[in-house]
Write an enzyme that holds these catalytic residues in place. Structure first.
Site, PDB file in Angstrom:
ATOM      1  N   ASP A 115     -16.017 159.487  99.742  1.00 38.37           N
ATOM      2  CA  ASP A 115     -17.182 160.088  99.090  1.00 38.37           C
ATOM      3  C   ASP A 115     -18.504 159.386  99.419  1.00 38.37           C
ATOM      4  O   ASP A 115     -19.358 159.257  98.570  1.00 38.37           O
ATOM      5  CB  ASP A 115     -16.971 160.108  97.587  1.00 38.37           C
ATOM      6  CG  ASP A 115     -16.778 158.710  97.011  1.00 38.37           C
ATOM      7  OD1 ASP A 115     -16.766 157.729  97.788  1.00 38.37           O
ATOM      8  OD2 ASP A 115     -16.653 158.599  95.783  1.00 38.37           O
ATOM      9  N   CYS A 116     -18.685 158.940 100.643  1.00 43.09           N
ATOM     10  CA  CYS A 116     -19.917 158.248 101.033  1.00 43.09           C
ATOM     11  C   CYS A 116     -20.931 159.253 101.587  1.00 43.09           C
ATOM     12  O   CYS A 116     -20.697 159.860 102.638  1.00 43.09           O
ATOM     13  CB  CYS A 116     -19.582 157.191 102.089  1.00 43.09           C
ATOM     14  SG  CYS A 116     -21.028 156.453 102.855  1.00 43.09           S
ATOM     15  N   HIS A 132     -23.347 164.359  95.247  1.00 45.38           N
ATOM     16  CA  HIS A 132     -22.970 163.166  94.471  1.00 45.38           C
ATOM     17  C   HIS A 132     -23.702 163.132  93.138  1.00 45.38           C
ATOM     18  O   HIS A 132     -23.117 162.773  92.116  1.00 45.38           O
ATOM     19  CB  HIS A 132     -23.247 161.900  95.283  1.00 45.38           C
ATOM     20  CG  HIS A 132     -22.249 161.710  96.374  1.00 45.38           C
ATOM     21  ND1 HIS A 132     -21.126 160.937  96.234  1.00 45.38           N
ATOM     22  CD2 HIS A 132     -22.181 162.237  97.607  1.00 45.38           C
ATOM     23  CE1 HIS A 132     -20.419 160.988  97.345  1.00 45.38           C
ATOM     24  NE2 HIS A 132     -21.034 161.779  98.195  1.00 45.38           N
TER      25      HIS A 132
END
Length: 190
Positions: free
Chosen positions: A19-20, A160
């Site tokens: 999840d970067c 995000h």
């Protein structure tokens, strides 16, 4: 010459993309330009020796355009990709280059905030409102009809923001920011 990119693996699932948003930005840039690449997933909780040799700081993403020279920093990487693979151009016009650039820092500050009256929520709302107004006037993307580097940077960060703020604070982007909602819906603003 094989283009290679090392990106974050999912926590607890080293065979799944993590999840970067910075890794995602590089992958999206390669995908938009249809550049074939080899993706190497890195478990950041258990960094392998080979990875630390090419990224001594242990950060992702790192990129090799085929010359065995590993480059870190998504800003630098995406610039190199743009120069080596200029078609289609993802260059964001200078007048739009900073659109949305303050959203991620404002999100992080609001996410970490323990004081509801510290102004961090309002600062984030102001930035999202500014993006909404820009998209209404110039959209559907930051640079009009065409996806640009600014979208590929901002898109993962907005994702995000949505996931983290809803999970940790029960907070959602206000419904009246219709252009932002359209922009984030299914990764396609139309």
């Amino acid at each position: 010459m094989t283009v290679e990119v090392c990106v974050k693996a999912a926590v607890g699932a080293p065979d799944i993309l993590g999840d970067c948003p910075f890794s995602q930005r590089v992958l999206l840039t390669l995908e938009e330009k249809k550049v074939p690449y080899e993706m190497k997933l890195v478990d950041l909780g258990n960094k392998p020796e080979w990875f630390l040799k090419i990224s001594p700081e242990g950060k992702v993403p790192v990129f090799n355009s085929g010359d065995e020279n590993w480059i870190a920093d998504s800003d630098v990487i995406t610039q190199i990709i743009e120069e080596k693979f200029p078609t289609p151009s993802l260059v964001t016009p200078p007048e739009y280059a900073s659109v949305g650039s303050k959203i991620f820092p404002a999100f992080v500050k609001f996410l970490k905030s323990k004081d509801a009256s510290d102004g961090s929520e309002k600062a984030l709302l102001d930035e999202l409102q500014a993006l909404d107004e820009h998209l209404k006037a110039h959209g559907p993307y930051i640079n009009g009809e065409n996806v640009s580097a600014a979208d590929l940077s901002l898109g993962p960060k907005l994702f995000h923001l949505q996931v983290a703020l809803e999970h940790f604070k029960g907070w959602k982007i206000p419904e009246n920011l219709t252009s932002v909602h359209a922009y984030t819906k299914d990764g396609h603003p139309r």
